[in-house]
Design an enzyme around this catalytic site. Structure first.
Site, PDB file in Angstrom:
ATOM      1  N   CYS A 182      -1.535  -4.583 -15.471  1.00 60.03           N
ATOM      2  CA  CYS A 182      -1.752  -3.462 -14.560  1.00 60.03           C
ATOM      3  C   CYS A 182      -1.008  -3.673 -13.257  1.00 60.03           C
ATOM      4  CB  CYS A 182      -3.235  -3.216 -14.340  1.00 60.03           C
ATOM      5  SG  CYS A 182      -4.085  -4.637 -13.669  1.00 60.03           S
ATOM      6  N   HIS A 201       0.832  -1.203   0.000  1.00 58.74           N
ATOM      7  CA  HIS A 201       0.000   0.000   0.000  1.00 58.74           C
ATOM      8  C   HIS A 201       0.867   1.254   0.000  1.00 58.74           C
ATOM      9  CE1 HIS A 201      -2.380   3.223   1.885  1.00 58.74           C
ATOM     10  NE2 HIS A 201      -3.363   2.708   1.177  1.00 58.74           N
TER      11      HIS A 201
HETATM   12  C1  PEP Z   1      -1.766  -7.142  -9.148  1.00 62.17           C
HETATM   13  O1  PEP Z   1      -2.004  -8.127  -8.452  1.00 62.17           O
HETATM   14  O2  PEP Z   1      -0.783  -7.065  -9.909  1.00 62.17           O
HETATM   15  C2  PEP Z   1      -2.656  -5.968  -9.098  1.00 62.17           C
HETATM   16  C3  PEP Z   1      -2.531  -4.987  -9.968  1.00 62.17           C
HETATM   17  O3  PEP Z   1      -3.572  -5.947  -8.084  1.00 62.17           O
HETATM   18  P1  PEP Z   1      -3.221  -5.523  -6.582  1.00 62.17           P
HETATM   19  O4  PEP Z   1      -1.827  -5.018  -6.559  1.00 62.17           O
HETATM   20  O5  PEP Z   1      -4.194  -4.499  -6.192  1.00 62.17           O
HETATM   21  O6  PEP Z   1      -3.416  -6.813  -5.869  1.00 62.17           O
END
Ligand code: PEP
Ligand code: MG
Length: 780
Positions: free
Chosen positions: A732, A424
């Site tokens: 992403c 985070h």
């Molecule tokens: C990921 O898992 O790469 C992602 C983009 O989701 P998060 O980081 O929110 O788990």
């Protein structure tokens, strides 16, 4: 000749003895104190495979499709078998053992691989070859063969193939060198690694260097002004050391006696001796060096020396920075690489007041959001302490939570004990453009409230004092300098986690938002959705989501904004009001999160989907829906039903899934049949679940490698299937901001890449470069 003594070798002999052997020979020739030894030459390795007639079989065995991990693993196994099972020719055996017998006292030796292409650009390759410590004649030949075989590990084969090196072009020498039973060891930069000034930086710990390299201890740090001789020492608490067990000869870890834990490792005389050697080696090479050293009594030994440029590049290798510091009896962490170790305290007083930055390293971790920041440290242990964070302070905390976002916006910098590059704190600070250092393990205990500190979000360091004014313009920083945006066929989008970052994200000129994380909006309400609804009603809850998404959708309209439904682990929910009843899970990362939670509570999920329905009703046809953590088509059918139930027609809207589990990647053909428009790689989770590396655990952060061949293979296969099925692909996860990943994805044919705000500009250029190269290759 099968064997050359170090004093017969010079730098020019690299093709005969490999990089390490040549460098040690050169140092020996310059009368620098290198432990004596010899090299089994690269020609011997070559003669060994040729005379035994295994060369053809060997190169044939490793000529495989390296993306096929089963084939790669068989290739590595076969190559190893061929080498270790072929007997040593008598002559070579005699020569090697004879050389050993000529060493005074038939000592314990280190057996170190020395490949002729060790300086490949990828550090993970160089770090692959074996080193064995505490070897005697009993196992010497076996160890030499093991070094040869280490030229054919899976990773070495993979990287060589990817780098365009022929397996046949790389040979390997083996250094056999007297072990130094170091009482102290470490690393030194003979000049300042970034400024080049005559300031020597020395790191030192008790015993052999392994304890430092393995991360179980953090070293003392000494900054030495070479001219004046002034020394600034930062003494670490050193709980462990490595040494050779007299009985077994093995390297063992032992506890450092209480009284030596906080004791300075280097005396003034030791430092003087190191400076003298450092200056000699720098003079010899005519450029600053990064030296690994060891000391026994007053004697200093040099175990390795490299130009500093190499080490500063190695500060940010893909999977940790200590890959090639594994050698005989010494080594240390490079600055900027978290060592996952215990407390570090500054000898020059605990509180730095408001004085200028002294350079005293207080703690270090992972540089996770670039930039430097100075301010008063504010140790935040409970949410209700957030008020004390004033404009320009540096937040120091175990881990940030969504409730901290308002305080994070006020802060000039952020430092956490826990977390990796996808935590985070790392994600949000990058979006806000606030420099951050994460995963220090101990900052909230070591730093003092109110203490003036300066953090470097690139190197990952926190030093005492202030470093001038930092006037920063986060939005301007990401605005492209040139008015002409690189036109790319592959779309380059941006990730957004907090609506407040929308204008900064839009200023990048990205082609849309590839991931808008909704959980930060919801969790920052400070209450669980159920509690919030209980107190404020459904409408208020839906409105919160609509407003958050709208802020971003407005900024980008008509560019698409891919909004992801809620994905927060139970431990984050538990911190909210109403979170008392959240399940106490053994491993929240593997637990009740993403669509597992949504499908289990369709009543709460319906409110989230209702927000999308309202947005569509308001004309936001640029909003797309993305579902996190799906495993299979069954999940997707259930999600489609949920959409239909609130009145969203999946046939009319653009929606898709994240590929975050190996199950989703392997079953993507079935997912494609459900009618998804896109599949987006969440490499943060995909890497975590493929490698079994907790993405938020700083102790294994150096093994978190999104470019691991197995992760790449899953990604490559998904792209191929999706292209056949007419489904768009995207990334992403954090890795979409890494140039190596960008190269790989563009070559594989990904439809779009979504990067962090601060990386969009570079990714646009990188995509353009790779696309042009592909076009050129196709017409050449
Ligand atoms: C990921 O898992 O790469 C992602 C983009 O989701 P998060 O980081 O929110 O788990
Ligand atoms: Mg994820």
């Amino acid at each position: 000749m099968a064997v050359l003594w170090l004093d017969e070798i010079g730098a020019d002999d690299l093709p005969r003895v490999g990089g390490k052997g040549a460098s040690l020979g050169e140092l020996t020739g310059a009368d620098l104190p290198v432990p004596p030894g010899f090299v089994v030459t690269a020609d011997s390795y070559r003669a060994f495979i040729e005379e035994a007639g295994i060369d053809d079989a060997l190169f044939e065995a490793v000529d495989v499709d390296v993306e096929d991990s089963a084939a790669l693993s068989t290739a590595a196994e076969r190559a190893r078998e061929l080498i270790v099972e072929t007997p040593f020719p008598e002559e070579l055996r005699e020569e090697v053992l004879g050389a050993y017998a000529d060493m005074e006292g038939e000592p314990f030796v280190a057996v170190r691989s020395s490949a002729t292409a060790e300086d490949l650009p990828d550090a993970s390759f160089a770090g692959q070859q074996e080193t064995f410590l505490n070897v005697t004649d009993e196992r010497l030949l076996e160890r030499v063969r093991e070094c040869w075989a280490s030229l054919f590990t899976q990773r070495a084969i993979y990287y060589r193939t990817k780098q365009g090196f022929s397996h046949d072009d790389v040979d390997i020498g083996v250094v056999v060198q007297r072990m130094v039973d170091a009482e102290k060891s470490g690393v030194m930069f003979t000049s300042h690694p970034s400024t080049g000034e005559a300031t020597m930086i020395v790191e030192a710990a008790w015993g052999l260097g392994e304890a430092v390299v393995s991360g179980s201890v953090s070293p003392d740090n000494y900054v030495v002004e070479r001219e004046s001789g002034d020394v600034e020492a930062t003494v670490a608490e050193k709980k462990l050391l490595c040494e050779r067990d007299d009985e077994t000869g093995e390297t063992v870890e032992r506890e450092v006696p209480e009284d030596k834990r906080d004791e300075r490792v280097l005396s003034a005389d030791d430092i003087e001796a190191l400076v003298e050697i450092g200056e000699r080696v720098e003079d010899h090479y005519g450029e600053p060096q990064d030296v690994e050293w060891a000391m026994v009594g007053d004697e200093v030994y040099m175990l390795q020396s490299r130009p500093i440029t190499t080490i500063s590049e190695a500060d940010n290798p893909p999977a940790g920075g200590v890959a090639d510091l594994e050698d005989a009896g010494a080594g240390a962490t490079a600055p900027g690489v978290t060592d996952g170790s215990g407390a570090v305290r500054s000898e020059s007083s605990g509180s730095a007041g408001t004085g200028p930055a002294t350079g005293d390293l207080l703690v270090d971790g992972l540089g996770s959001s670039p930039g430097t920041a100075s301010g008063a440290a504010r140790i935040v242990t409970k949410l209700d302490e957030l008020d004390k964070v004033g404009e320009g302070d540096v937040i120091v905390t175990e881990m940030t939570t969504p409730d901290m976002v308002p305080a994070m916006k006020r802060a000039s910098g952020i430092v956490t004990d826990e977390g990796g590059m996808t935590s985070h704190a790392a994600i949000v600070s990058r979006e806000l453009g606030v420099p951050a250092v994460v995963g220090t393990t101990n900052a909230s205990r070591v730093l003092e409230d109110g203490q003036a500190i300066t953090i470097d979000g690139e190197k990952g360091t926190v030093v005492a004092g202030r470093d001038g004014e930092d006037e920063r313009e986060p939005v301007e920083e990401v605005r492209p300098q040139s008015p002409v945006k690189p036109m790319t066929a592959t779309e380059v989008k941006v990730n957004v986690s907090i609506p407040e970052a929308a204008s900064r994200a839009a200023a990048t000129g990205a082609d849309g938002v590839g991931l808008l994380r909704i959980e930060h909006m919801i969790l920052s309400l400070g209450q669980t959705p159920a509690k919030y609804i209980e107190e404020n009603g459904v409408d208020a809850y839906v409105t919160e989501i609509v407003e958050g998404v709208r802020t971003v959708a407005d900024e980008f309209y008509p560019r698409p904004v891919r909004v992801r439904t809620l994905d927060a682990p139970t431990d984050e929910f538990r911190q909210l009001e109403g979170g008392e009843d959240e399940p106490d899970e053994h491993n929240p990362m593997l637990g009740y999160r993403g669509v597992r939670r949504s499908l289990d509570r369709p009543d709460v999920f319906a409110h989230e989907l209702e927000a999308f329905r309202r947005l569509y009703g308001m004309g936001y046809d640029n909003v797309e829906i993305m579902f996190p953590l799906v495993n299979d088509a069954e999940d997707v059918h259930a999600l489609k039903n949920c959409m239909e139930e609130v009145g969203i027609d999946p046939g009319k809207r653009r929606w898709g899934v994240m590929i975050e589990t190996p199950a989703a990647a392997l079953g993507v053909a079935d997912l494609a049949e459900t009618g998804i428009d896109f599949a987006s790689f969440g490499t943060n989770d995909l890497t975590q679940y493929t490698l079994a590396i907790d993405r938020n655990n700083e102790r294994v952060a150096d093994r978190f490698d999104e470019l691991h061949p197995s992760v790449l293979r899953l990604i490559g296969d998904v792209i191929e299937t999706c292209r056949e099925e007419g489904v768009e692909t995207s990334i992403c996860g954090q890795a979409g901001s890494r140039p190596e990943m960008v190269d790989f994805l563009v070559e594989e044919g990904v439809s779009s890449i979504s990067a962090n705000i601060d990386a969009v500009r570079d990714v646009q250029h990188e995509v353009k470069r790779v696309e042009q190269k592909l076009v050129l290759d196709s017409i050449r």
